[in-house]
Design a protein around this motif. Structure first.
Motif, PDB file in Angstrom:
ATOM      1  N   SER A   1       9.167  62.210  49.633  1.00 51.49           N
ATOM      2  CA  SER A   1      10.050  61.038  49.665  1.00 51.49           C
ATOM      3  C   SER A   1      10.919  60.934  48.418  1.00 51.49           C
ATOM      4  O   SER A   1      11.898  60.200  48.406  1.00 51.49           O
ATOM      5  N   LEU A   2      10.549  61.644  47.369  1.00 51.83           N
ATOM      6  CA  LEU A   2      11.242  61.529  46.084  1.00 51.83           C
ATOM      7  C   LEU A   2      12.184  62.717  45.891  1.00 51.83           C
ATOM      8  O   LEU A   2      11.923  63.631  45.114  1.00 51.83           O
ATOM      9  N   ALA A   3      13.277  62.687  46.629  1.00 50.47           N
ATOM     10  CA  ALA A   3      14.243  63.790  46.619  1.00 50.47           C
ATOM     11  C   ALA A   3      14.784  64.015  45.212  1.00 50.47           C
ATOM     12  O   ALA A   3      15.103  63.072  44.495  1.00 50.47           O
ATOM     13  N   GLY A   4      14.835  65.283  44.824  1.00 49.04           N
ATOM     14  CA  GLY A   4      15.367  65.650  43.525  1.00 49.04           C
ATOM     15  C   GLY A   4      14.323  65.727  42.421  1.00 49.04           C
ATOM     16  O   GLY A   4      14.639  66.102  41.307  1.00 49.04           O
ATOM     17  N   TRP A   5      13.081  65.366  42.723  1.00 52.21           N
ATOM     18  CA  TRP A   5      12.024  65.402  41.722  1.00 52.21           C
ATOM     19  C   TRP A   5      11.272  66.721  41.824  1.00 52.21           C
ATOM     20  O   TRP A   5      11.058  67.243  42.909  1.00 52.21           O
ATOM     21  N   ASP A   6      10.834  67.247  40.696  1.00 51.02           N
ATOM     22  CA  ASP A   6      10.154  68.538  40.653  1.00 51.02           C
ATOM     23  C   ASP A   6       8.641  68.339  40.565  1.00 51.02           C
ATOM     24  O   ASP A   6       8.110  67.987  39.513  1.00 51.02           O
ATOM     25  N   PHE A   7       7.962  68.557  41.698  1.00 52.63           N
ATOM     26  CA  PHE A   7       6.500  68.457  41.775  1.00 52.63           C
ATOM     27  C   PHE A   7       5.843  69.836  41.763  1.00 52.63           C
ATOM     28  O   PHE A   7       4.665  69.961  42.055  1.00 52.63           O
ATOM     29  N   SER A   8       6.603  70.881  41.428  1.00 55.79           N
ATOM     30  CA  SER A   8       6.034  72.234  41.379  1.00 55.79           C
ATOM     31  C   SER A   8       4.982  72.289  40.262  1.00 55.79           C
ATOM     32  O   SER A   8       4.915  71.400  39.415  1.00 55.79           O
ATOM     33  N   PRO A   9       4.136  73.332  40.240  1.00 55.97           N
ATOM     34  CA  PRO A   9       3.082  73.422  39.217  1.00 55.97           C
ATOM     35  C   PRO A   9       3.591  73.305  37.781  1.00 55.97           C
ATOM     36  O   PRO A   9       2.867  72.849  36.906  1.00 55.97           O
ATOM     37  N   ASN A  10       4.822  73.680  37.528  1.00 56.30           N
ATOM     38  CA  ASN A  10       5.393  73.555  36.184  1.00 56.30           C
ATOM     39  C   ASN A  10       6.418  72.436  36.086  1.00 56.30           C
ATOM     40  O   ASN A  10       7.099  72.301  35.071  1.00 56.30           O
ATOM     41  N   GLY A  11       6.528  71.631  37.143  1.00 57.67           N
ATOM     42  CA  GLY A  11       7.512  70.553  37.169  1.00 57.67           C
ATOM     43  C   GLY A  11       7.088  69.360  36.331  1.00 57.67           C
ATOM     44  O   GLY A  11       5.956  69.263  35.850  1.00 57.67           O
ATOM     45  N   ALA A  12       8.010  68.441  36.169  1.00 58.00           N
ATOM     46  CA  ALA A  12       7.772  67.259  35.338  1.00 58.00           C
ATOM     47  C   ALA A  12       6.825  66.253  35.987  1.00 58.00           C
ATOM     48  O   ALA A  12       6.150  65.493  35.298  1.00 58.00           O
ATOM     49  N   TRP A  13       6.745  66.265  37.334  1.00 63.98           N
ATOM     50  CA  TRP A  13       6.007  65.225  38.056  1.00 63.98           C
ATOM     51  C   TRP A  13       4.759  65.774  38.738  1.00 63.98           C
ATOM     52  O   TRP A  13       4.710  66.931  39.127  1.00 63.98           O
ATOM     53  N   ALA A  14       3.767  64.881  38.907  1.00 63.64           N
ATOM     54  CA  ALA A  14       2.535  65.227  39.632  1.00 63.64           C
ATOM     55  C   ALA A  14       2.113  64.021  40.455  1.00 63.64           C
ATOM     56  O   ALA A  14       2.457  62.879  40.145  1.00 63.64           O
ATOM     57  N   MET A  15       1.364  64.283  41.520  1.00 63.65           N
ATOM     58  CA  MET A  15       0.822  63.216  42.351  1.00 63.65           C
ATOM     59  C   MET A  15      -0.683  63.421  42.435  1.00 63.65           C
ATOM     60  O   MET A  15      -1.153  64.407  43.012  1.00 63.65           O
TER      61      MET A  15
ATOM     62  N   GLY B   1      28.218  49.897  31.751  1.00 64.32           N
ATOM     63  CA  GLY B   1      28.627  51.069  31.003  1.00 64.32           C
ATOM     64  C   GLY B   1      27.730  52.274  31.179  1.00 64.32           C
ATOM     65  O   GLY B   1      27.881  53.262  30.485  1.00 64.32           O
ATOM     66  N   GLY B   2      26.793  52.243  32.084  1.00 63.42           N
ATOM     67  CA  GLY B   2      25.906  53.379  32.321  1.00 63.42           C
ATOM     68  C   GLY B   2      25.913  53.766  33.778  1.00 63.42           C
ATOM     69  O   GLY B   2      26.648  53.211  34.581  1.00 63.42           O
ATOM     70  N   THR B   3      25.093  54.745  34.125  1.00 60.63           N
ATOM     71  CA  THR B   3      24.982  55.170  35.512  1.00 60.63           C
ATOM     72  C   THR B   3      23.515  55.288  35.907  1.00 60.63           C
ATOM     73  O   THR B   3      22.644  55.524  35.069  1.00 60.63           O
ATOM     74  N   VAL B   4      23.291  55.134  37.194  1.00 66.56           N
ATOM     75  CA  VAL B   4      21.963  55.286  37.766  1.00 66.56           C
ATOM     76  C   VAL B   4      22.052  56.398  38.791  1.00 66.56           C
ATOM     77  O   VAL B   4      22.880  56.345  39.709  1.00 66.56           O
ATOM     78  N   GLY B   5      21.236  57.438  38.632  1.00 63.33           N
ATOM     79  CA  GLY B   5      21.273  58.590  39.520  1.00 63.33           C
ATOM     80  C   GLY B   5      20.768  58.273  40.916  1.00 63.33           C
ATOM     81  O   GLY B   5      20.111  57.258  41.157  1.00 63.33           O
ATOM     82  N   SER B   6      21.059  59.170  41.827  1.00 67.41           N
ATOM     83  CA  SER B   6      20.615  58.994  43.218  1.00 67.41           C
ATOM     84  C   SER B   6      19.132  59.317  43.376  1.00 67.41           C
ATOM     85  O   SER B   6      18.576  59.128  44.454  1.00 67.41           O
ATOM     86  N   ASP B   7      18.475  59.783  42.296  1.00 64.62           N
ATOM     87  CA  ASP B   7      17.053  60.131  42.354  1.00 64.62           C
ATOM     88  C   ASP B   7      16.191  59.078  41.652  1.00 64.62           C
ATOM     89  O   ASP B   7      15.172  59.371  41.061  1.00 64.62           O
TER      90      ASP B   7
END
Length: 113
Positions: free
Chosen positions: A74-88, A35-41
């Motif tokens: 490698s993580l298409a669709g993810w926001d690694f910009s300075p104000n994005g949700a993700w960091a490495m 009953g749910g979905t999993v995104g392509s990201d």
């Protein structure tokens, strides 16, 4: 995953074990979708999870090596910009949420903690 939920911009890096009705271990990120979905990201680390398949409806191309997981490209669709949700972090094998980063503290002698 149940009840119409949506999984997006997520990853698995730990061991996931789900044994289906046929006795097979399945799912690198989800074992069952009802009953749910999993995104392509959505991604998983094949090495650390021990899984080569992501689960129902998830492209096997989203299974990455640890080296790929440490590369934001490698993580298409993810926001690694300075104000994005993700960091490495430098030298890290997996991303973190930017909110998990601790601000560095200047010790006064040119070193940061």
């Amino acid at each position: 995953m149940n009840d119409g939920g949506v999984v997006e911009q997520s990853f698995a890096s730990g061991k996931l074990t789900y044994i289906n009705d046929f006795g097979a271990v399945v799912g690198g990120i989800v074992a069952r979708v009802s009953g749910g979905t999993v995104g392509s990201d959505v991604y998983w680390d094949e090495q650390s999870t021990g899984q080569t398949l992501g689960g129902p409806g998830i492209s096997s191309s989203n299974g990455l090596t640890m080296a790929q997981m440490s590369n934001p490209a490698s993580l298409a669709g993810w926001d690694f910009s300075p104000n994005g949700a993700w960091a490495m972090r430098s030298g890290a094998t997996h991303p973190v949420l930017r909110s998990q980063l601790q601000p560095s503290v200047d010790t006064g002698n040119g070193a940061a903690l």
